[in-house]
Design a protein around this motif. Sequence first.
Motif, PDB file in Angstrom:
ATOM      1  N   ARG A   1       0.839  -1.195   0.000  1.00 23.11           N
ATOM      2  CA  ARG A   1       0.000   0.000   0.000  1.00 23.11           C
ATOM      3  C   ARG A   1       0.870   1.238   0.000  1.00 23.11           C
ATOM      4  N   PHE A   2       0.424   2.244  -0.750  1.00 24.17           N
ATOM      5  CA  PHE A   2       1.029   3.579  -0.676  1.00 24.17           C
ATOM      6  C   PHE A   2      -0.104   4.507  -0.286  1.00 24.17           C
ATOM      7  N   GLY A   3      -0.217   4.861   0.992  1.00 18.75           N
ATOM      8  CA  GLY A   3      -1.352   5.653   1.441  1.00 18.75           C
ATOM      9  C   GLY A   3      -2.635   4.916   1.122  1.00 18.75           C
ATOM     10  N   ALA A   4      -3.527   5.589   0.366  1.00 18.24           N
ATOM     11  CA  ALA A   4      -4.819   4.977   0.062  1.00 18.24           C
ATOM     12  C   ALA A   4      -4.746   4.019  -1.127  1.00 18.24           C
ATOM     13  N   VAL A   5      -3.596   4.015  -1.842  1.00 19.28           N
ATOM     14  CA  VAL A   5      -3.474   3.173  -3.039  1.00 19.28           C
ATOM     15  C   VAL A   5      -2.978   1.782  -2.659  1.00 19.28           C
ATOM     16  N   THR A   6      -3.685   0.748  -3.119  1.00 17.82           N
ATOM     17  CA  THR A   6      -3.182  -0.617  -2.956  1.00 17.82           C
ATOM     18  C   THR A   6      -2.529  -1.009  -4.274  1.00 17.82           C
ATOM     19  N   ALA A   7      -1.197  -0.939  -4.306  1.00 22.55           N
ATOM     20  CA  ALA A   7      -0.469  -1.205  -5.550  1.00 22.55           C
ATOM     21  C   ALA A   7      -0.407  -2.701  -5.829  1.00 22.55           C
ATOM     22  N   LEU A   8      -0.316  -3.514  -4.768  1.00 22.75           N
ATOM     23  CA  LEU A   8      -0.334  -4.971  -4.908  1.00 22.75           C
ATOM     24  C   LEU A   8      -1.284  -5.535  -3.872  1.00 22.75           C
ATOM     25  N   GLY A  28       1.043  -6.153 -18.027  1.00 22.54           N
ATOM     26  CA  GLY A  28      -0.159  -5.463 -17.560  1.00 22.54           C
ATOM     27  C   GLY A  28      -0.127  -4.000 -17.962  1.00 22.54           C
ATOM     28  N   HIS A  29      -1.282  -3.352 -17.836  1.00 20.92           N
ATOM     29  CA  HIS A  29      -1.378  -1.943 -18.186  1.00 20.92           C
ATOM     30  C   HIS A  29      -0.628  -1.097 -17.167  1.00 20.92           C
ATOM     31  N   SER A  30      -0.395   0.145 -17.557  1.00 25.91           N
ATOM     32  CA  SER A  30       0.276   1.086 -16.679  1.00 25.91           C
ATOM     33  C   SER A  30      -0.449   1.190 -15.338  1.00 25.91           C
ATOM     34  N   GLY A  31       0.313   1.118 -14.243  1.00 22.53           N
ATOM     35  CA  GLY A  31      -0.258   1.304 -12.920  1.00 22.53           C
ATOM     36  C   GLY A  31      -0.802   0.047 -12.272  1.00 22.53           C
ATOM     37  N   CYS A  32      -0.612  -1.117 -12.884  1.00 22.36           N
ATOM     38  CA  CYS A  32      -1.190  -2.343 -12.316  1.00 22.36           C
ATOM     39  C   CYS A  32      -0.313  -2.959 -11.237  1.00 22.36           C
ATOM     40  N   GLY A  33       0.890  -2.403 -11.029  1.00 23.91           N
ATOM     41  CA  GLY A  33       1.725  -2.874  -9.928  1.00 23.91           C
ATOM     42  C   GLY A  33       2.974  -3.637 -10.331  1.00 23.91           C
ATOM     43  N   LYS A  34       3.276  -3.677 -11.632  1.00 24.22           N
ATOM     44  CA  LYS A  34       4.419  -4.462 -12.122  1.00 24.22           C
ATOM     45  C   LYS A  34       5.743  -3.976 -11.526  1.00 24.22           C
ATOM     46  N   THR A  35       5.951  -2.671 -11.615  1.00 24.29           N
ATOM     47  CA  THR A  35       7.218  -2.112 -11.124  1.00 24.29           C
ATOM     48  C   THR A  35       7.342  -2.310  -9.619  1.00 24.29           C
ATOM     49  N   THR A  36       6.235  -2.174  -8.924  1.00 23.36           N
ATOM     50  CA  THR A  36       6.260  -2.357  -7.472  1.00 23.36           C
ATOM     51  C   THR A  36       6.715  -3.776  -7.120  1.00 23.36           C
ATOM     52  N   LEU A  37       6.233  -4.766  -7.860  1.00 21.08           N
ATOM     53  CA  LEU A  37       6.632  -6.149  -7.593  1.00 21.08           C
ATOM     54  C   LEU A  37       8.137  -6.333  -7.842  1.00 21.08           C
TER      55      LEU A  37
HETATM   56  P1  ATP Z   1       3.912   1.585 -15.118  1.00 22.15           P
HETATM   57  O1  ATP Z   1       3.967   0.630 -16.260  1.00 22.15           O
HETATM   58  O2  ATP Z   1       3.202   2.854 -15.432  1.00 22.15           O
HETATM   59  O3  ATP Z   1       5.241   1.788 -14.437  1.00 22.15           O
HETATM   60  P2  ATP Z   1       3.212  -0.349 -13.116  1.00 22.15           P
HETATM   61  O4  ATP Z   1       2.325  -1.442 -13.522  1.00 22.15           O
HETATM   62  O5  ATP Z   1       4.664  -0.622 -13.044  1.00 22.15           O
HETATM   63  O6  ATP Z   1       2.959   0.899 -14.029  1.00 22.15           O
HETATM   64  P3  ATP Z   1       3.470   0.574 -10.424  1.00 22.15           P
HETATM   65  O7  ATP Z   1       4.524   1.568 -10.774  1.00 22.15           O
HETATM   66  O8  ATP Z   1       3.898  -0.627  -9.703  1.00 22.15           O
HETATM   67  O9  ATP Z   1       2.675   0.162 -11.716  1.00 22.15           O
HETATM   68  O10 ATP Z   1       2.353   1.341  -9.579  1.00 22.15           O
HETATM   69  C1  ATP Z   1       1.209   0.717  -9.067  1.00 22.15           C
HETATM   70  C2  ATP Z   1       0.354   1.747  -8.343  1.00 22.15           C
HETATM   71  O11 ATP Z   1       1.023   2.182  -7.152  1.00 22.15           O
HETATM   72  C3  ATP Z   1       0.087   3.000  -9.133  1.00 22.15           C
HETATM   73  O12 ATP Z   1      -1.220   3.426  -8.840  1.00 22.15           O
HETATM   74  C4  ATP Z   1       1.114   3.983  -8.624  1.00 22.15           C
HETATM   75  O13 ATP Z   1       0.652   5.297  -8.771  1.00 22.15           O
HETATM   76  C5  ATP Z   1       1.233   3.574  -7.178  1.00 22.15           C
HETATM   77  N1  ATP Z   1       2.580   3.837  -6.610  1.00 22.15           N
HETATM   78  C6  ATP Z   1       3.716   3.211  -6.958  1.00 22.15           C
HETATM   79  N2  ATP Z   1       4.756   3.646  -6.241  1.00 22.15           N
HETATM   80  C7  ATP Z   1       4.278   4.600  -5.405  1.00 22.15           C
HETATM   81  C8  ATP Z   1       4.849   5.428  -4.381  1.00 22.15           C
HETATM   82  N3  ATP Z   1       6.151   5.365  -4.070  1.00 22.15           N
HETATM   83  N4  ATP Z   1       4.020   6.266  -3.743  1.00 22.15           N
HETATM   84  C9  ATP Z   1       2.717   6.330  -4.025  1.00 22.15           C
HETATM   85  N5  ATP Z   1       2.122   5.577  -4.959  1.00 22.15           N
HETATM   86  C10 ATP Z   1       2.861   4.715  -5.648  1.00 22.15           C
END
Ligand code: ATP
Length: 356
Positions: free
Chosen positions: A21-28, A45-54
């Motif tokens: 979680r990042f604040g109110a956002v559940t990234a994974l 996955g599409h932009s913002g689906c959580g790939k980079t976070t994983l």
């Molecule tokens: P992209 O292809 O655009 O990089 P992604 O699939 O890699 O997208 P992530 O970068 O993992 O997605 O982000 C997942 C969600 O978490 C998004 O809604 C993003 O805005 C949010 N998020 C990621 N990192 C942070 C952070 N450090 N602080 C707040 N929100 C974040």
Amino acid sequence: RRGTAGAAIPMALGFDGVTQRFGAVTALDNVSLRVAPGEIVALLGHSGCGKTTLLRLAAGVERPSSGRVLLEGRDVSSPAHFVEPEARGVGLVFQDYALFPHLSVRENVRFGLRGYGNAEADATALRAIARVGLADLAEAYPHMLSGGEQQRVALARAVAPRPGVLLMDEPFSNLDRRLRDAVRDETMALLQEIGATSIIVTHDPEDAMRVADRIVLMQQGRIVQTGTAEELYRRPASLFAARFFCDLTEIETVVRDGEVDTPLGRFPAPALPNGAAVLAIRPQAVRLVPKGFCLPARVVTRRFLGEVDHIELAVDGIDKLLMARLPTRRDSVVEGEDVGIDITMDEVLVFPVGDT
Ligand code: ATP
């Protein structure tokens, strides 16, 4: 199939019920995944689906809100067992390559080899540079290199310390189309050769299909399907998954007793309960037949795309244009022409409504 002399010893990588979680956002949201030693997985996955976070969790530059990251079955992410990024044996390639502009190619690659003796670092760096085909550019600076060459430097820097796990975030997205194909094939060959367990993040299904042993499809912080490219393409788990790999004509319909009856014909939907559904037709399902046979249709648009014609057809009783893709012919159909069409059953899918 992997493991030449001097190659990495691939590590098993796992995620166990990981939530971030990042604040109110559940990234994974409760993600579990096992990547076998030496396996090449694409996170798609599409932009913002959580790939980079994983990816960042695997690298150790982020700590999960809950759940665990496992390397060789060992918890490396919980506070009591946390392993710092440098100690994980994980290599990273960033989307923008993150090369140091004031360092030469050799120095950039050497940077990943802190902890090596001077002579050994130099020799190892030069070997990695030669391996990606840049021996002649070892003393060049990043601004002197093309995008493809910069990508190869980033790759050389990541693999030089022989990581057991290699993580790549959109490694091909900064390259133009022609270069992209070449770099993708080269990267694939290198991955096979070095044998590291690899995760490639991409939003491009073609990248995923070309490079990966297995595709992990993500949607809004969750894994929605995993499998080989062929499994995901042939048996998509949802309309979302089907859309990812193919353009579709989607028609609202109703399932009754295991089939749908539409102006395009009857199609089986044995696994679905009675109720609203979506008939999804791949463009290659549609064949043209002489006028007067099968179903009558009218060509509304025809776009010549070299190997194929992209055609849109109007069919009575259907409020959408039906997409077709046909091998080009000199005597192809023209806009406004009346034709007959035939629809191949096995390129047609039926999903329950709301299954996106
Ligand atoms: P992209 O292809 O655009 O990089 P992604 O699939 O890699 O997208 P992530 O970068 O993992 O997605 O982000 C997942 C969600 O978490 C998004 O809604 C993003 O805005 C949010 N998020 C990621 N990192 C942070 C952070 N450090 N602080 C707040 N929100 C974040």
